[in-house]
Design a protein around this motif. Structure first.
Motif, PDB file in Angstrom:
ATOM      1  N   HIS A  67      38.725 -62.626  -2.228  1.00  0.00           N
ATOM      2  CA  HIS A  67      38.921 -61.457  -1.383  1.00  0.00           C
ATOM      3  C   HIS A  67      37.893 -60.357  -1.641  1.00  0.00           C
ATOM      4  CE1 HIS A  67      42.996 -63.228  -1.015  1.00  0.00           C
ATOM      5  NE2 HIS A  67      43.035 -62.612   0.156  1.00  0.00           N
ATOM      6  N   LEU A  68      37.648 -59.590  -0.589  1.00  0.00           N
ATOM      7  CA  LEU A  68      36.949 -58.313  -0.670  1.00  0.00           C
ATOM      8  C   LEU A  68      38.000 -57.220  -0.650  1.00  0.00           C
ATOM      9  CD1 LEU A  68      34.419 -56.404  -0.350  1.00  0.00           C
ATOM     10  CD2 LEU A  68      34.777 -56.642   2.131  1.00  0.00           C
ATOM     11  N   TYR A  69      37.930 -56.301  -1.619  1.00  0.00           N
ATOM     12  CA  TYR A  69      38.837 -55.158  -1.689  1.00  0.00           C
ATOM     13  C   TYR A  69      38.046 -53.885  -1.443  1.00  0.00           C
ATOM     14  CZ  TYR A  69      42.160 -58.301  -4.016  1.00  0.00           C
ATOM     15  OH  TYR A  69      43.016 -59.333  -4.314  1.00  0.00           O
ATOM     16  N   TRP A  70      38.680 -52.888  -0.839  1.00  0.00           N
ATOM     17  CA  TRP A  70      38.022 -51.598  -0.685  1.00  0.00           C
ATOM     18  C   TRP A  70      39.052 -50.480  -0.597  1.00  0.00           C
ATOM     19  CZ3 TRP A  70      38.591 -55.058   3.281  1.00  0.00           C
ATOM     20  CH2 TRP A  70      39.139 -54.590   4.480  1.00  0.00           C
ATOM     21  N   ILE A  71      38.591 -49.283  -0.977  1.00  0.00           N
ATOM     22  CA  ILE A  71      39.368 -48.055  -0.799  1.00  0.00           C
ATOM     23  C   ILE A  71      38.817 -47.360   0.427  1.00  0.00           C
ATOM     24  CG2 ILE A  71      40.026 -45.824  -1.764  1.00  0.00           C
ATOM     25  CD1 ILE A  71      41.181 -48.034  -3.408  1.00  0.00           C
ATOM     26  N   ASN A  72      39.651 -47.173   1.439  1.00  0.00           N
ATOM     27  CA  ASN A  72      39.194 -46.534   2.661  1.00  0.00           C
ATOM     28  C   ASN A  72      39.004 -45.043   2.428  1.00  0.00           C
ATOM     29  OD1 ASN A  72      38.343 -46.759   5.286  1.00  0.00           O
ATOM     30  ND2 ASN A  72      40.379 -46.553   6.173  1.00  0.00           N
ATOM     31  N   GLY A  73      37.878 -44.506   2.910  1.00  0.00           N
ATOM     32  CA  GLY A  73      37.516 -43.127   2.631  1.00  0.00           C
ATOM     33  C   GLY A  73      38.132 -42.092   3.532  1.00  0.00           C
ATOM     34  N   GLY A  74      38.973 -42.481   4.465  1.00  0.00           N
ATOM     35  CA  GLY A  74      39.555 -41.512   5.384  1.00  0.00           C
ATOM     36  C   GLY A  74      40.628 -40.668   4.734  1.00  0.00           C
ATOM     37  N   PHE A  75      40.902 -39.499   5.312  1.00  0.00           N
ATOM     38  CA  PHE A  75      41.956 -38.614   4.818  1.00  0.00           C
ATOM     39  C   PHE A  75      43.100 -38.539   5.833  1.00  0.00           C
ATOM     40  CE2 PHE A  75      38.117 -37.050   2.679  1.00  0.00           C
ATOM     41  CZ  PHE A  75      38.538 -37.202   1.358  1.00  0.00           C
TER      42      PHE A  75
END
Length: 352
Positions: free
Chosen positions: A254-262
């Motif tokens: 898997h690719l994991y990421w933290i989305n930068g939106g608020f």
């Protein structure tokens, strides 16, 4: 000409916001809700988690303070582990922090070293983005640094072969990912960027012959792209309509990421490397992402770290580290512990 510090404002804003946002103690757990489509050129939209709410308890681990860095405040993009020490960059120097605790030790000094610089450790050398806009190598024995090629920035993406024989990076104005053999080799083109895209703020080697990196497409949307090392093509594997992937990490599948939106799109996500459904794992995640073979660690602000394991449906409170802003710069792990740096310079460990 002074170094162009392409400061990661999204990352910084996310870190600082985490200290201010009120974090709820329960989220919806169970099978993740549909969040968008991935795959080559696909997009990952916002969505929610399904299932019954689960109560996230108190942290299960107690952090140990190993050292306090000399700089009172910074955003260190990464930390490395070498033997029984952690390697960190401070202004003008490379320092080591003993895993057993103790005062940081200066290993090498150079006026081109900045605490914000991205770096990797290759054997007895640190490869880093220099303030003179050069990718540089400096010996941990304290010898003078040497240039490996231009960068045009100090905190871009950098990756290294698992055996430490080759390093990869992207100069700010290049339309390709570059590489060079270590200890000193010629800069060569490794693979082109996808047409119309730019940047490589984060870069990862998957350990199987491919590179992944973050960037922007021609419409200024955030993307994650990849290529097989040495290929004459590359592809976009993820497109985001909002502020993009603040942090990325890879597991075997898997690719994991933290989305930068608020907004409602914020949180921790993952998608299969082969393409497929995007899952939103925790809407409260804000940054400091680290993935091991079977656990995902991340922060939610207020000095709190969470982890996901097992079926990845319910987050667990992992640890809370007292810090001035309640925020983290970088974390790394070995078989027994998680190690990290807070944005006020505390170096800590937590038993896994």
């Amino acid at each position: 000409m002074g170094a162009m510090k392409h400061f990661d404002f999204l990352h910084a804003a996310g870190l600082l916001a985490g200290a201010l946002l009120a974090v709820t103690s329960s989220i919806a757990c169970g099978p993740a809700g549909e969040t968008g489509s991935g795959g080559s050129g696909g997009s990952g939209g916002s969505g929610g988690s399904g299932g019954e709410p689960c109560v996230i308890g108190e942290p299960s681990a107690q952090p140990t303070l190993l050292a306090k860095l000399a700089e009172p405040e910074a955003i260190w993009p990464n930390v490395a582990k070498k033997g029984g020490d952690l390697i960190v960059l401070e202004e003008g120097k490379v320092v080591s922090v003993p895993l057993a605790g103790g005062e940081p030790v200066t290993l090498a000094t150079d006026p081109t070293i900045d605490s914000m610089a991205s770096f990797v450790v290759a054997g007895e050398n640190v490869i880093y983005y220099g303030e003179d806009l050069e990718l540089r190598s400096i010996s941990l024995a304290g010898e003078a640094s040497i240039s490996l090629g231009e960068t045009d920035q100090i905190n871009g993406g950098i990756a290294i072969e698992p055996d430490g024989t080759k390093v990869y990076w992207k100069a700010f104005n290049d339309d390709f990912i570059a590489g060079t053999e270590l200890p000193v080799g010629e800069k060569e083109q490794i693979c082109p960027l996808p047409a119309g895209t730019r940047s490589a703020r984060r870069m990862l080697h998957d350990g199987k012959g491919s590179l992944y990196w973050t960037g922007r497409d021609a419409q200024e949307r955030a993307i994650v792209a990849r290529c097989v090392i040495g290929s004459d093509t590359s592809e976009i594997v993820l497109t985001l309509e909002d502020d993009g992937a603040r942090e990325i990490a890879l597991s075997a599948e898997h690719l994991y990421w933290i989305n930068g939106g608020f907004d409602e799109s914020a949180g921790l996500y993952r998608m299969p490397l082969a393409g497929g459904e995007v899952e939103r794992l925790d809407p409260e995640a804000i940054g400091t992402l680290h993935v091991t073979a079977d656990v995902v660690y991340y922060s939610i602000g207020s000095g709190k770290l969470r982890k996901l394991s097992g079926d990845f449906t319910c987050p667990e409170a992992f640890a809370q580290v007292p810090a001035a802003h309640g925020t983290f710069s970088a974390v790394i792990s070995d078989e027994t512990s998680l190690y990290g740096i807070t944005t006020d310079g505390q170096v800590f460990s937590v038993a896994r």
